[in-house]
Enzyme design. Sequence first.
Site, PDB file in Angstrom:
ATOM      1  N   ALA B  24       0.829  -1.211   0.000  1.00 10.53           N
ATOM      2  CA  ALA B  24       0.000   0.000   0.000  1.00 10.53           C
ATOM      3  C   ALA B  24       0.860   1.257   0.000  1.00 10.53           C
ATOM      4  O   ALA B  24       0.620   2.186  -0.780  1.00 10.53           O
ATOM      5  CB  ALA B  24      -0.942  -0.017   1.211  1.00 10.53           C
ATOM      6  N   GLU B  43      10.120   3.776   6.745  1.00 11.05           N
ATOM      7  CA  GLU B  43       9.976   2.336   7.003  1.00 11.05           C
ATOM      8  C   GLU B  43      10.783   2.009   8.246  1.00 11.05           C
ATOM      9  O   GLU B  43      11.955   2.322   8.327  1.00 11.05           O
ATOM     10  CB  GLU B  43      10.485   1.553   5.787  1.00 11.05           C
ATOM     11  CG  GLU B  43      10.726   0.071   6.015  1.00 11.05           C
ATOM     12  CD  GLU B  43       9.490  -0.676   6.508  1.00 11.05           C
ATOM     13  OE1 GLU B  43       8.414  -0.510   5.899  1.00 11.05           O
ATOM     14  OE2 GLU B  43       9.610  -1.394   7.517  1.00 11.05           O
ATOM     15  N   ASN B  51       5.264  -6.701   5.741  1.00 13.32           N
ATOM     16  CA  ASN B  51       4.619  -8.008   5.758  1.00 13.32           C
ATOM     17  C   ASN B  51       4.288  -8.469   4.333  1.00 13.32           C
ATOM     18  O   ASN B  51       4.102  -9.661   4.083  1.00 13.32           O
ATOM     19  CB  ASN B  51       3.344  -7.913   6.603  1.00 13.32           C
ATOM     20  CG  ASN B  51       2.911  -9.237   7.186  1.00 13.32           C
ATOM     21  OD1 ASN B  51       3.735  -9.993   7.707  1.00 13.32           O
ATOM     22  ND2 ASN B  51       1.644  -9.541   7.080  1.00 13.32           N
ATOM     23  N   GLY B  56       1.749 -14.658  -0.409  1.00 12.93           N
ATOM     24  CA  GLY B  56       1.701 -15.826  -1.282  1.00 12.93           C
ATOM     25  C   GLY B  56       1.487 -15.489  -2.752  1.00 12.93           C
ATOM     26  O   GLY B  56       1.393 -16.391  -3.587  1.00 12.93           O
ATOM     27  N   GLY B  57       1.398 -14.216  -3.072  1.00 14.41           N
ATOM     28  CA  GLY B  57       1.350 -13.816  -4.477  1.00 14.41           C
ATOM     29  C   GLY B  57       0.045 -14.148  -5.176  1.00 14.41           C
ATOM     30  O   GLY B  57       0.024 -14.399  -6.384  1.00 14.41           O
ATOM     31  N   ARG B 303     -15.006 -20.138   8.214  1.00 15.87           N
ATOM     32  CA  ARG B 303     -13.673 -20.052   8.809  1.00 15.87           C
ATOM     33  C   ARG B 303     -13.701 -19.738  10.291  1.00 15.87           C
ATOM     34  O   ARG B 303     -12.924 -20.282  11.067  1.00 15.87           O
ATOM     35  CB  ARG B 303     -12.885 -18.912   8.146  1.00 15.87           C
ATOM     36  CG  ARG B 303     -12.392 -19.208   6.777  1.00 15.87           C
ATOM     37  CD  ARG B 303     -11.645 -18.002   6.240  1.00 15.87           C
ATOM     38  NE  ARG B 303     -11.125 -18.289   4.916  1.00 15.87           N
ATOM     39  CZ  ARG B 303     -10.384 -17.459   4.205  1.00 15.87           C
ATOM     40  NH1 ARG B 303     -10.064 -16.265   4.712  1.00 15.87           N
ATOM     41  NH2 ARG B 303      -9.930 -17.783   3.018  1.00 15.87           N
ATOM     42  N   GLU B 437      -3.890  -2.832   5.297  1.00 11.08           N
ATOM     43  CA  GLU B 437      -4.409  -3.536   6.471  1.00 11.08           C
ATOM     44  C   GLU B 437      -4.595  -2.627   7.689  1.00 11.08           C
ATOM     45  O   GLU B 437      -5.310  -2.994   8.620  1.00 11.08           O
ATOM     46  CB  GLU B 437      -3.494  -4.731   6.808  1.00 11.08           C
ATOM     47  CG  GLU B 437      -4.171  -5.779   7.688  1.00 11.08           C
ATOM     48  CD  GLU B 437      -3.329  -7.046   7.867  1.00 11.08           C
ATOM     49  OE1 GLU B 437      -2.405  -7.286   7.063  1.00 11.08           O
ATOM     50  OE2 GLU B 437      -3.603  -7.796   8.821  1.00 11.08           O
ATOM     51  N   ILE B 453      -3.869  -8.098  -1.586  1.00  8.26           N
ATOM     52  CA  ILE B 453      -2.980  -7.371  -2.501  1.00  8.26           C
ATOM     53  C   ILE B 453      -3.809  -6.365  -3.297  1.00  8.26           C
ATOM     54  O   ILE B 453      -3.434  -5.200  -3.457  1.00  8.26           O
ATOM     55  CB  ILE B 453      -2.255  -8.333  -3.465  1.00  8.26           C
ATOM     56  CG1 ILE B 453      -1.373  -9.315  -2.677  1.00  8.26           C
ATOM     57  CG2 ILE B 453      -1.421  -7.561  -4.474  1.00  8.26           C
ATOM     58  CD1 ILE B 453      -0.645 -10.331  -3.563  1.00  8.26           C
TER      59      ILE B 453
END
Lengths: 473, 473
Positions: B24, B43, B51, B56-57, B303, B437, B453
Site C-alpha cells: 500500500a 519504514e 509483511n 503468497g502472491g 472459517r 491492512e 494485494i
Amino acid sequence: MDREAQDPDWDESADVVVVGAGYAGVAAAIEARRAGASVLVLEKMRAGGGNSIISGGLMAAAGTPLQQRLGVQDSADLMFEDMLRAGLGLNHRGLARTVAERSAGTLQWTIDELGMSYLEKLEHLGGHAVPRTHVMPNYTGMALMKKLLACARGLGVPIRTGAYLERLVRRGDGRVEGVRVRAGYVYPNAESGVPRTIAARRAVILATGGFAEDVAFRVAQDPRLTAGVETTNKRSTTAEGLREALRIGGLPVQLSWIQLGPWTSPDEKGESAAPSFADLAFEHGMIVHPETGRRLVNELADRKTLADALWETGRPCVCLTDARGLAKAAQPVDRALRKGIVRQFDSLGALAGAYGLPAEALAATVREYNRYVVAGCDPAFGKRIPAGAEPLTEPPYFGMRLRPKIHHTMGGVGINEGAQVLDLEARPIPGLYAAGEVTGGVHGACRLGSCAITECLIFGRIAGRQSAAESGA
Amino acid sequence: MDREAQDPDWDESADVVVVGAGYAGVAAAIEARRAGASVLVLEKMRAGGGNSIISGGLMAAAGTPLQQRLGVQDSADLMFEDMLRAGLGLNHRGLARTVAERSAGTLQWTIDELGMSYLEKLEHLGGHAVPRTHVMPNYTGMALMKKLLACARGLGVPIRTGAYLERLVRRGDGRVEGVRVRAGYVYPNAESGVPRTIAARRAVILATGGFAEDVAFRVAQDPRLTAGVETTNKRSTTAEGLREALRIGGLPVQLSWIQLGPWTSPDEKGESAAPSFADLAFEHGMIVHPETGRRLVNELADRKTLADALWETGRPCVCLTDARGLAKAAQPVDRALRKGIVRQFDSLGALAGAYGLPAEALAATVREYNRYVVAGCDPAFGKRIPAGAEPLTEPPYFGMRLRPKIHHTMGGVGINEGAQVLDLEARPIPGLYAAGEVTGGVHGACRLGSCAITECLIFGRIAGRQSAAESGA
C-alpha cells in the site's frame, strides 16, 4: 473549599462528576457520596433513568438465598463460564469474573440498602446453566431505578437534568480535569442550552450507556444497521459519551459486536410479548421465508446466526408452531395473543393466507420438516431435533412475524477491574472511570440475558468508590 | 521551496510523507510522485517490503483478460457480492465496491507499469463464485514488492529505513501536519534511534499494516490471542501506526474481527503447505479431537466457526482423509507430504498411534461418520455431505495436525472511498490518508482470500493521487 472559587477557568466543580443517570451512573454517585466525596450527576434528558428505566427488571446473580430456597445449585464460576460461552470467549476475563463474583452481593445490596424486593421465583434464560435470573415485581426495572434515584437524592446528590456532555477536558496525556456540557439542553435539539464547564476535582465517571440509537456510529461498526432499523432502546441511547472517551485517547473495545435480537416482532414496539413465543416456535416449530415459504436457518442456532439469517431476507419472516407445540410453552403466550402479535389459525392454509406466504410451498415445508422430526435428523440445516418434538400436524396453528431489532451494544471503551478507563496502551487514564453499557469487554461477542443490570450496578459502585478515593487535583 | 528552510519546528519536510513500505505504502508513493509531489517513505525495518514480502502472491481480480482466455465469466458485481458474503455483510459497501470495480484495472497496472507476469491459470479459492485468483510466479508476492520498490526508487522517491513512527502531529481538530519518528531505529529495540520531526506539506499517508503480532492491542479485542499464539505474519506487524491514527481522533472500525486461519498446522512456520490438505480433509474427511478421537465441528462451517472450535480444544487437533479422499485433491499435496506436515499411514490404527489418539474411539468415529456419508445426512454437526463423498475405508490414510494461527486483522481506522481517514463523526481528518491492512471496513468480518494485494494497491494508489492533489500547508 470549593475549587471553583479559586479557578476562574471553571463555572463550577465537584469532587466527582458522573455523566449519565441510569443504573450505573446513579449507583456510582451513591457510593462516591457515601465515601465522602461531593458528587454531581449530569443527565441530558429531563429526568433521570436513561435507558435503564425501560429495563425488564431481570437480574442474574449466582449463589443467592433465593436460589438456595428453590434448591438451585449455582456458583460464580458457573456464571462466569456461561458468560464466556455466550460471549464466544471474547469477554475480558477479569471484568466478566468481577460481575459473576459480585453478583449475589450486589443483588443483596439492592434488597438491604435500596429496599428492593424480588418475586419468589427464578427465570431460566437461554445460555444460563441454571435458573439464576431474579425477577423484579411486574417484570420491570423501573422500581429499581426509582429507588436508586431516591437514595442518591436522600444523600444530597444533585441530579442535574438537561445537561448534555460536549467535551471531556483532558490536556495532552494528563488527567481528565472535568467536562464541558450544554446546560439547559432540551432533547433532541442540538443547539439548545449554553456551554458550562464543570471541574472534577477527583474524577469523572462516564455512565452514558450504549449507542444502539446512534445511526452514524453504529453504521461504522455494522453497515447493515442503517437509519430506520428498529431497536429495543430509547431514542436517546446515543454515542456522544463514548466518542468523547475515544477522542481523548480511550481504548476502543469490541465496538463491532452489536446484538440484534432475533426474537423481536415488527408488530410491537421494542420487545415485550414477542420473545417468549419466538423461543417456543424456534424449538417446537420453524421459521419460514416470507416469499418462498421455506425454512432459512437452523432455528436453534445462536442468537447472532439467527438474527443474521432473518436479517438477510430484508423483510419480516414468520415463525410458527401448532397446538402441541404451544402446549410446551414454558411461559404463557396469552398476552401476545391478546395483543395480536401472535395469531391463531384453524389451518396452515389460513396461516399462509394471513401472512402472504405461498400456501403450497408452506405445506411442503411443513411436511418435509415433519419427516425430519420423525427421523430425528435435519439434513437441511442441522437443527438438533429437541427431545419430545412432535410433527406439526395439530391445529390450531400459531404464527408471528419476526424482524431483528438492535438490542445491546457489547463494545465500548476499555476499563480495568477498578473501572478505570484504559488508553490505547491499556494504561489507566488518570481521573476517568466508566461503567455500564458505555464500556466494552464484559460481555465479549454477546451479552447473556439479564446480566446488564448486574454489570451496571457492580461497575457503577466500583467506579464510585474508586473515584472518591482519588487524590485528585 | 522547501518549507523546512522556513520553519524551524521541523527537521525536514516533503509534500507527502508515507509511513510504511509495503504494497500500500509504495503504491501510494509511486502515484503521489507521478502526480508531481515530493515524497518521502518511512519504514521502520532495515529494508522495505513489510509483511507484504511474505505474501503468497495471489491476487483476486474480476473481469480480466486471463479470465476471458480461460472462459471464466466474472464481473465486479459478482466479486463485490462474494466479498460481502465472506464479510458477513459487515463490509463498508463503498470500500468493498471500490476494490471489486478497480481490481481488473489494477492487475493490468501491475503488468503494464511494473512489468509483472502471472501464471496462465487461475485458482478458485473458497468463497469466490468463480476462479478469479491470479497467481504470481512461484506463488510468492516478493517479485511484486521488489518491482514496486524499484519503480519508486526509479522515480526518485527515497525509502528511509530505520524510521519508527512515534507520533502523528495534529493540533486539536486541525490538519495532520507531519510526523515524529525515531530515526536510526533498530528493530526491535524501542530505545534505539533519535527523535526527528518531518513536516508533510500536503498529507501523511498511513500504510503501516495490520496488528497480528501486537499482543497488547490484539488481546484487548480478542482476549484469547495471548502471547505465544502463532501468526502467519512477520513479527514486526504491530499497531503503532493504528494507535496513532486513533489517538488523534481516527474512527476505530471493526477492530475485534481478527482472522484465525483454521487451515494452519503447528508443524510448519506460518502457513505454506498445510492449507491445501486441510481444505481437502475438511470436505472429504473429518477433524477429530486429540483426546477423545471424536469430531468436534461441522468441518464445512465458515472459517470463524471452524477456527473457534479448533481453538477451544486448547491443543492441536487432527484432520484426516483416506486414499479416495486424497484422489479428490484439487491441488497436489506432495510438498506437505515431503515436509512431513501431512503423514501417510497404512491403517487408522497406525494414524491413531502416531497422533496419540484413542484408537477404538477413532475407529468408532469413522464408522459413525461413514454411516452419515452413506445416508447423506450428518445429524451430529449438520455437515453438508459433499456430492461424490465416499466412506473413509480405503487405506492409506492421511493425517495432519491443525492449530489456528492469526492471519489477518480486518479492522483498523476508518477511511472513505478517497482513502481519507475519518474521525469519530465520520468526517475526513484533513491531511491524513490510509491504505491497506491498517484500515478497517473493506473486508467486514472476514477477508476473502487473495483480496489483500488488490486492496493494498487500489487504496494505496488512491491515497497517493489524492494526497498529491491536497492544497496543503
